[in-house]
Design an enzyme around this catalytic site. Structure first.
Site, PDB file in Angstrom:
ATOM      1  N   GLU A 144       0.877  -1.176   0.000  1.00  0.00           N
ATOM      2  CA  GLU A 144       0.000   0.000   0.000  1.00  0.00           C
ATOM      3  C   GLU A 144       0.907   1.217   0.000  1.00  0.00           C
ATOM      4  O   GLU A 144       1.416   1.619   1.034  1.00  0.00           O
ATOM      5  CB  GLU A 144      -0.928  -0.013   1.222  1.00  0.00           C
ATOM      6  CG  GLU A 144      -1.842  -1.221   1.285  1.00  0.00           C
ATOM      7  CD  GLU A 144      -1.341  -2.302   2.225  1.00  0.00           C
ATOM      8  OE1 GLU A 144      -0.344  -2.077   2.937  1.00  0.00           O
ATOM      9  OE2 GLU A 144      -1.940  -3.383   2.236  1.00  0.00           O
ATOM     10  N   GLN A 163      11.517  -4.238   2.727  1.00  0.00           N
ATOM     11  CA  GLN A 163      12.268  -5.308   3.388  1.00  0.00           C
ATOM     12  C   GLN A 163      11.326  -6.160   4.218  1.00  0.00           C
ATOM     13  O   GLN A 163      10.349  -5.665   4.786  1.00  0.00           O
ATOM     14  CB  GLN A 163      13.383  -4.733   4.242  1.00  0.00           C
ATOM     15  CG  GLN A 163      12.933  -3.756   5.302  1.00  0.00           C
ATOM     16  CD  GLN A 163      14.093  -3.083   5.991  1.00  0.00           C
ATOM     17  OE1 GLN A 163      15.108  -3.703   6.271  1.00  0.00           O
ATOM     18  NE2 GLN A 163      13.947  -1.802   6.285  1.00  0.00           N
TER      19      GLN A 163
END
Length: 184
Positions: A144, A163
């Site tokens: 998002e 990550q």
């Protein structure tokens, strides 16, 4: 929802996996990353790559009911970029992206999806919310994405954009909810 094991003993859970533990878990199959790039593993996470698939929000002023059955696909449009194209995200706008990699976790691991500080410093939020990744998942990670800067940002497929941080569970569980096989 999650399927939980009958083993409720609490021990050694909640720890963040180090690089050596991530590589060992990949070796044993507790973590599977497809495709896997060993150079993407850092000291306590693995960088994941932005794909060329996006969803942008269609213009509209209709009120959206925030309920369990509200479907994001009705207010977004899918866009697949050709090679060499970027996705232009205007200031104050959001879009959905997805990783190239499929992440598969054993029932004894879960994770956190985080942005990378180099891009956060440019005003890019890689996920607005929903950063927890359940145990037992096997899917690409939906991002998002939000531009909090005052500049248009060009999002380039192939960029190591986020990550994934791996956590040990206390016990085991497997996610079997709505987004098990998520795609854009």
């Amino acid at each position: 929802f999650c399927l939980m094991s009958s083993n409720t003993q609490i021990s050694n859970g909640g720890a963040v996996l180090s690089k050596d533990e991530i590589l060992a878990a990949i070796e044993t199959g507790d973590i599977k990353i497809t495709p896997f790039d060993p150079s993407a593993v850092s000291c306590a996470s693995i960088d994941l790559t932005l794909s060329n698939n996006f969803r942008f929000y269609k213009p509209g002023l209709e009120v959206l009911d925030i309920k369990e059955d509200t479907n994001y696909e009705t207010i977004t449009e899918k866009k697949t970029l050709a090679e060499g194209e970027s996705f232009l995200l205007l200031p104050g706008c959001a879009c959905l992206g997805i990783t190239e990699e499929v992440v598969e976790l054993s029932p004894k691991l879960c994770g956190l999806l985080e942005g990378r500080s180099r891009f956060a410093r440019l005003g890019l939020f890689v996920h607005i919310t929903a950063g927890f990744m359940n145990p037992g998942i096997k899917n690409r990670q939906v991002l998002e994405i939000y531009n909090a800067s005052s500049h248009p940002l060009a999002l380039w497929p192939g960029t190591k954009i986020c990550q994934f941080i791996f956590l040990k569970m206390s016990g085991t569980a497997t996610y079997e909810g709505k987004f098990c096989d998520q795609e854009l």
